[in-house]
Structures are given as structure tokens and as C-alpha cells.
Design an enzyme around this catalytic site. Structure first.
Site, short mmCIF file in Angstrom:
data_model
loop_
_atom_site.label_atom_id
_atom_site.label_comp_id
_atom_site.label_asym_id
_atom_site.label_seq_id
_atom_site.Cartn_x
_atom_site.Cartn_y
_atom_site.Cartn_z
N ARG A 1 17.89 64.67 -39.83
CA ARG A 1 16.46 64.44 -39.55
C ARG A 1 15.92 65.53 -38.61
O ARG A 1 16.58 65.90 -37.64
CB ARG A 1 16.26 63.07 -38.90
CG ARG A 1 14.79 62.68 -38.71
CD ARG A 1 14.65 61.37 -37.93
NE ARG A 1 15.39 60.27 -38.54
CZ ARG A 1 14.92 59.53 -39.55
NH1 ARG A 1 13.70 59.77 -40.03
NH2 ARG A 1 15.65 58.54 -40.04
N GLU B 1 22.02 62.24 -46.06
CA GLU B 1 20.63 61.82 -46.30
C GLU B 1 19.70 62.77 -45.57
O GLU B 1 19.88 63.02 -44.37
CB GLU B 1 20.44 60.40 -45.78
CG GLU B 1 18.99 59.96 -45.63
CD GLU B 1 18.83 58.70 -44.81
OE1 GLU B 1 17.73 58.49 -44.27
OE2 GLU B 1 19.80 57.92 -44.68
N THR C 1 13.78 57.81 -45.40
CA THR C 1 12.41 57.63 -44.92
C THR C 1 11.43 57.82 -46.09
O THR C 1 10.39 58.48 -45.97
CB THR C 1 12.07 58.59 -43.75
OG1 THR C 1 13.18 58.67 -42.87
CG2 THR C 1 10.87 58.09 -42.96
N LYS D 1 19.72 48.30 -46.97
CA LYS D 1 19.92 48.86 -45.64
C LYS D 1 19.41 47.87 -44.60
O LYS D 1 18.24 47.48 -44.66
CB LYS D 1 19.17 50.19 -45.52
CG LYS D 1 19.31 50.84 -44.15
CD LYS D 1 18.67 52.23 -44.11
CE LYS D 1 17.17 52.16 -43.97
NZ LYS D 1 16.59 53.50 -43.71
N SER E 1 21.58 59.92 -35.13
CA SER E 1 21.70 60.90 -34.06
C SER E 1 23.03 60.86 -33.33
O SER E 1 23.41 61.82 -32.66
CB SER E 1 20.56 60.74 -33.06
OG SER E 1 20.54 59.44 -32.52
#
Length: 210
Positions: free
Chosen positions: A17, A40, A69, A129, A177
Site C-alpha cells: 500500500r 495484494e 481496497t 475477509k 504494515s
């Protein structure tokens, strides 16, 4: 089915991300070196569709590349056109699931409550998810009445608690993260550290299978 089987087999989905395309491939390669086979690309990243194209072209033979997302069917279509093998969303949207399935891709919408999780599955989700993943206990509680629905906790999963999530019944894990720091400078040292962290995750997951 090939992508779905790969997710069930490898289980760890590394989330990239906030990273531009030139760094996304470097990160993907470092993750692959560490044993990760599922990545992803969050669509709220710079030039995310280009990252998908580049990752698919460079690593698509050895890894499954997903888009995350994904908020609407248009984004799902664009991601699939860019090479995404699976589509993840933070929410449940029927049209997004329908678009994903229309093109034969794996649908992983995000839900939290039992009602949302069941609705997502009935709409055609392959895996649901659980976001945010508040803890292994919640996964265990959900699987009580909904044991037939495959769950993939995301957010809050790390190499220290992944065994507990696995024991609670999760079929896969979205790792953000705690694995890939999208704000860090992508240096050779960062990439070496990323490969080492990936190996730790793979080892932690393998311990649950013994």
C-alpha cells in the site's frame, strides 16, 4: 480454481500500500525471496493499476497478484484488466462480487458482523475477509455458527499471533504494515529486511501445520 487453491495453500497475502510501481516490483521480488506467494496491491496506492500490470508481468508466473481496497465494480474490472487474480474489498458490495465472478476471479469482500459475513458469502464470495480482525477469539466465535464460511482475518495479524488465528479457524491472512511498510524508503537494506520478515511469517505459519 487455481488461484483459490493457491490462497488455501500459501495463506499469507502481503499487502502493498502507498508504493509507486517502480518499488512495487522490488517489494514483490523481495517477498517472493522470503517465500510469500500472494500479494495484494491496494488501489489507493500511486498508479496502482500500473503496479498490478508490472507485478503480473514480472512475477505472475510465480505469485498470485491481487487488488485490494476495491470499492466498486468499475475498479474491479480495471484491476482484472491489469492482471489481478483476486479482488479484495473492505466492504460488501454485490455488484463488485458479481463483476469479479463474471471474469472468473476470486472474490474476497470484507465484512465484520455475522450478518455481513453471511451476506457476503451468499452473494458469491469465495472467502470473506474479516476486517478489522479484532483477535483470534472473534474468529473462533464467528466460526461457531458459520463454520462453512472460509474466513481471512486482515489487520492486526502478525507473526506473533498468526498461530492463534490459524487455530481459531482462519484459512488465510491479510498482512499489512507489520510486513510491508509502505512509507519506508525502498533501499537494498529495506528489501533484505523485508525478505527476512517474510521468512519469519512463513516459518510461523509452517509451525502451525506440524
Amino acid at each position: 480454481m487455481e488461484t483459490l487453491q493457491a490462497i488455501y495453500k500459501h495463506q499469507l497475502i502481503a499487502i502493498i500500500r502507498g508504493v509507486p510501481p517502480k518499488d512495487a516490483v522490488k517489494i514483490g521480488s523481495a517477498l517472493k525471496e522470503g517465500g510469500i506467494r500472494l500479494v495484494e496491491v491496494a488501489l489507493n496506492s500511486p498508479d496502482a493499476f500500473e503496479s498490478l500490470r508490472m507485478l503480473s508481468r514480472e512475477l505472475g508466473r510465480e505469485m498470485k497478484i491481487g487488488a485490494g481496497t476495491v470499492l466498486d465494480p468499475e475498479a474491479a474490472f480495471s484491476a482484472i484488466q491489469a492482471g489481478a487474480d483476486f479482488i479484495l474489498s473492505p466492504t460488501v458490495k454485490a455488484a463488485t462480487i458479481e463483476m469479479t465472478k463474471r471474469y472468473g476471479k476470486v472474490s474476497i469482500p470484507g465484512a465484520y458482523t455475522p450478518t455481513e459475513i453471511l451476506s457476503a458469502y451468499e452473494l458469491g464470495a469465495d472467502i470473506v475477509k474479516v476486517f478489522p480482525a479484532s483477535g483470534p477469539g472473534y474468529i473462533k466465535d464467528i466460526r461457531g455458527p458459520l463454520s462453512h464460511i472460509p474466513l481471512l482475518p486482515t489487520g492486526g495479524v502478525n507473526d506473533q499471533n498468526i498461530a492463534a488465528f490459524k487455530q481459531a479457524g482462519a484459512v488465510g491472512f491479510g498482512i499489512g504494515s507489520s510486513l510491508v511498510d509502505g512509507k519506508a524508503e525502498v533501499t537494498p537494506a529495506f528489501l533484505r529486511e523485508l525478505t527476512a520478515k517474510a521468512k519469519n511469517y512463513v516459518a510461523a505459519l509452517e509451525q502451525t501445520m506440524k
